[in-house]
Design a protein around this motif. Structure first.
Motif, short mmCIF file in Angstrom:
data_model
loop_
_atom_site.label_atom_id
_atom_site.label_comp_id
_atom_site.label_asym_id
_atom_site.label_seq_id
_atom_site.Cartn_x
_atom_site.Cartn_y
_atom_site.Cartn_z
N GLY A 9 -69.57 50.27 40.85
CA GLY A 9 -69.48 49.76 39.48
C GLY A 9 -68.06 49.56 38.98
N SER A 10 -67.08 49.53 39.90
CA SER A 10 -65.70 49.30 39.45
C SER A 10 -65.44 47.81 39.31
N PRO A 11 -64.71 47.41 38.28
CA PRO A 11 -64.34 45.99 38.18
C PRO A 11 -63.28 45.58 39.19
N LYS A 12 -62.66 46.59 39.87
CA LYS A 12 -61.60 46.27 40.82
C LYS A 12 -62.17 45.55 42.03
N LYS A 13 -61.46 44.52 42.48
CA LYS A 13 -61.92 43.77 43.66
C LYS A 13 -61.47 44.47 44.95
N LYS A 15 -59.26 48.22 46.72
CA LYS A 15 -58.70 49.57 46.54
C LYS A 15 -59.40 50.37 45.45
N SER A 16 -60.71 50.21 45.38
CA SER A 16 -61.46 50.99 44.39
C SER A 16 -61.79 52.36 44.98
N ASN A 17 -61.48 53.40 44.23
CA ASN A 17 -61.77 54.77 44.66
C ASN A 17 -63.27 55.02 44.72
N THR A 18 -64.00 54.53 43.72
CA THR A 18 -65.44 54.77 43.70
C THR A 18 -66.13 54.01 44.83
N GLN A 19 -65.60 52.83 45.13
CA GLN A 19 -66.20 52.08 46.24
C GLN A 19 -65.98 52.84 47.56
N ALA A 83 -69.54 54.95 39.88
CA ALA A 83 -68.83 54.34 38.75
C ALA A 83 -67.57 55.12 38.41
N PRO A 84 -66.47 54.41 38.13
CA PRO A 84 -65.29 55.11 37.61
C PRO A 84 -65.51 55.51 36.16
N SER A 85 -64.78 56.51 35.73
CA SER A 85 -64.84 56.91 34.33
C SER A 85 -63.97 55.96 33.51
N TYR A 86 -64.57 55.25 32.61
CA TYR A 86 -63.85 54.39 31.66
C TYR A 86 -64.11 54.96 30.27
N PHE A 87 -63.11 55.57 29.70
CA PHE A 87 -63.30 56.26 28.42
C PHE A 87 -64.54 57.16 28.47
N THR A 88 -64.63 57.87 29.57
CA THR A 88 -65.68 58.85 29.88
C THR A 88 -67.09 58.25 30.00
N SER A 89 -67.17 56.95 30.16
CA SER A 89 -68.47 56.32 30.40
C SER A 89 -68.32 55.31 31.53
N TYR A 121 -65.60 58.81 39.90
CA TYR A 121 -64.20 59.17 40.08
C TYR A 121 -63.46 58.87 38.79
N ALA A 122 -62.47 59.71 38.47
CA ALA A 122 -61.73 59.51 37.21
C ALA A 122 -60.25 59.70 37.45
N GLY A 123 -59.47 59.29 36.51
CA GLY A 123 -58.02 59.47 36.61
C GLY A 123 -57.65 60.94 36.47
N LEU A 124 -58.17 61.58 35.45
CA LEU A 124 -57.79 62.95 35.12
C LEU A 124 -58.76 63.98 35.69
N ARG A 125 -58.27 65.17 35.89
CA ARG A 125 -59.13 66.27 36.39
C ARG A 125 -60.33 66.47 35.47
N TYR A 126 -60.08 66.39 34.18
CA TYR A 126 -61.16 66.50 33.20
C TYR A 126 -61.24 65.15 32.48
N GLY A 127 -61.75 64.16 33.19
CA GLY A 127 -61.69 62.78 32.72
C GLY A 127 -63.03 62.18 32.38
N GLY A 128 -64.02 63.02 32.17
CA GLY A 128 -65.33 62.50 31.78
C GLY A 128 -66.31 62.33 32.94
N SER A 164 -60.89 63.34 41.12
CA SER A 164 -59.92 62.71 40.22
C SER A 164 -58.65 62.34 40.96
N LEU A 165 -57.98 61.33 40.44
CA LEU A 165 -56.68 60.92 40.97
C LEU A 165 -55.67 62.05 40.77
N GLN A 166 -55.85 62.80 39.69
CA GLN A 166 -54.94 63.91 39.36
C GLN A 166 -55.31 65.14 40.19
C1 LIG Z 1 -60.17 50.94 30.87
C2 LIG Z 1 -60.00 52.21 31.62
C3 LIG Z 1 -60.44 53.40 31.05
C4 LIG Z 1 -60.28 54.61 31.71
N1 LIG Z 1 -60.72 55.74 31.14
C5 LIG Z 1 -60.55 56.93 31.77
C6 LIG Z 1 -60.98 58.14 31.18
O1 LIG Z 1 -61.58 58.17 30.10
N2 LIG Z 1 -60.74 59.30 31.85
C7 LIG Z 1 -60.11 59.32 33.06
O2 LIG Z 1 -59.93 60.40 33.62
N3 LIG Z 1 -59.72 58.18 33.68
C8 LIG Z 1 -59.92 56.99 33.05
N4 LIG Z 1 -59.52 55.83 33.67
C9 LIG Z 1 -59.00 55.91 35.04
C10 LIG Z 1 -60.07 55.59 36.09
O3 LIG Z 1 -61.22 56.40 35.91
C11 LIG Z 1 -59.51 55.84 37.48
O4 LIG Z 1 -58.41 54.99 37.70
C12 LIG Z 1 -60.55 55.64 38.58
O5 LIG Z 1 -60.07 56.16 39.79
C13 LIG Z 1 -60.86 54.20 38.80
O6 LIG Z 1 -61.79 54.06 39.85
P1 LIG Z 1 -61.78 52.76 40.76
O7 LIG Z 1 -60.52 52.85 41.58
O8 LIG Z 1 -63.02 52.85 41.58
O9 LIG Z 1 -61.79 51.58 39.85
C14 LIG Z 1 -59.67 54.62 33.00
C15 LIG Z 1 -59.23 53.42 33.57
C16 LIG Z 1 -59.40 52.23 32.89
C17 LIG Z 1 -58.94 50.95 33.55
#
Ligand SMILES: Cc1cc2nc3c(=O)[nH]c(=O)nc-3n(C[C@H](O)[C@H](O)[C@H](O)COP(=O)(O)O)c2cc1C
Length: 206
Positions: A9-13, A15-19, A83-89, A121-128, A164-166
């Motif tokens: 569910g990542s919009p990235k074409k 290097k998607s982590n979730t993919q 799905a990646p976490s985007y604003f915790t959803s 997968y999320a950016g932060l350790r506690y990223g939703g 998480s990336l972190q």
């Molecule tokens: C619009 C947007 C919102 C995001 N929101 C969060 C967030 O709420 N918490 C978090 O930890 N990471 C957040 N991230 C970071 C992504 O979750 C993180 O980069 C993830 O690894 C992306 O996965 P992907 O590589 O499969 O796309 C956000 C990234 C984007 C682009």
């Protein structure tokens, strides 16, 4: 042969982590698998017209790729959504798919009894992460699917594939170097395949 469809569910074409984690989950099965990148499909927004309820058809499906995706899902014994976490959803592109798939529910629960697993997968350790998993699992329940989690070591592994990336130290990595996330994804894939296989076997016996 058992068929498992994974939706990234990542919009990235690329290097998607979730993919990447989804590919690990699918590779852990001996099933016939298909990995679908949602970003490669044209999915229009749900307009809320309720045609799927009243007329059992979606007017948007005449103009986009939703019928192709529905066909893939109907053929599956099990479905994994990552799905990646985007604003915790979940990202909007995946939410569009989720909303538009309401037609599959209204047309006699077409996804009923398929085994379902979620990864994130999320950016932060506690990223939703847990909220994203919750969104996906509740979606699957709404579609009548059978929701399962990863079952590994009770003292080492979580209930779903996530990470998480972190790092714990606050530095950065990709999912390629996140051993726990990879292990969790493999355990989830194995569990989904195991239960889908048991259901398929019992159907053959009936
Ligand atoms: C619009 C947007 C919102 C995001 N929101 C969060 C967030 O709420 N918490 C978090 O930890 N990471 C957040 N991230 C970071 C992504 O979750 C993180 O980069 C993830 O690894 C992306 O996965 P992907 O590589 O499969 O796309 C956000 C990234 C984007 C682009």
């Amino acid at each position: 042969m058992m068929r498992i469809v994974g939706i990234s569910g990542s919009p990235k074409k690329e290097k998607s982590n979730t993919q990447f984690l989804l590919s690990k989950a699918l590779e852990a099965t001996s099933a016939d698998t298909r990995l679908i990148n949602i970003s490669e499909y044209d999915i229009r927004h749900c307009t809320g017209c309720d045609s799927c309820v009243r007329k059992k058809t979606c007017p948007e499906s005449a103009h986009d790729d939703m019928p192709k995706l529905e066909e893939e899902l109907r053929k599956a014994d099990a479905i994994i959504i990552a799905a990646p976490s985007y604003f915790t959803s979940v990202p909007g592109v995946l939410k569009d798919f989720i909303d538009r798939s309401r037609a599959m529910k209204m047309l006699d629960h077409q996804l009923k009894d398929k085994v379902f697993g979620a990864l994130t997968y999320a950016g932060l350790r506690y990223g939703g992460q847990e909220h994203v998993i919750d969104v996906l699992n509740r979606y699957a329940l709404g579609q009548g699917m059978i929701v399962v989690g990863a079952v590994g070591s009770p003292v080492k592994h979580g209930t779903f594939g996530s990470g998480s990336l972190q790092t714990d130290e606050g530095s950065w990595r990709s999912a390629l170097n996140d051993e726990l996330a990879i292990k969790g994804s493999i355990l989830l894939g194995e569990r989904v395949a195991y239960l889908a296989g048991r259901i398929k076997d019992s159907e053959v016996r009936m």
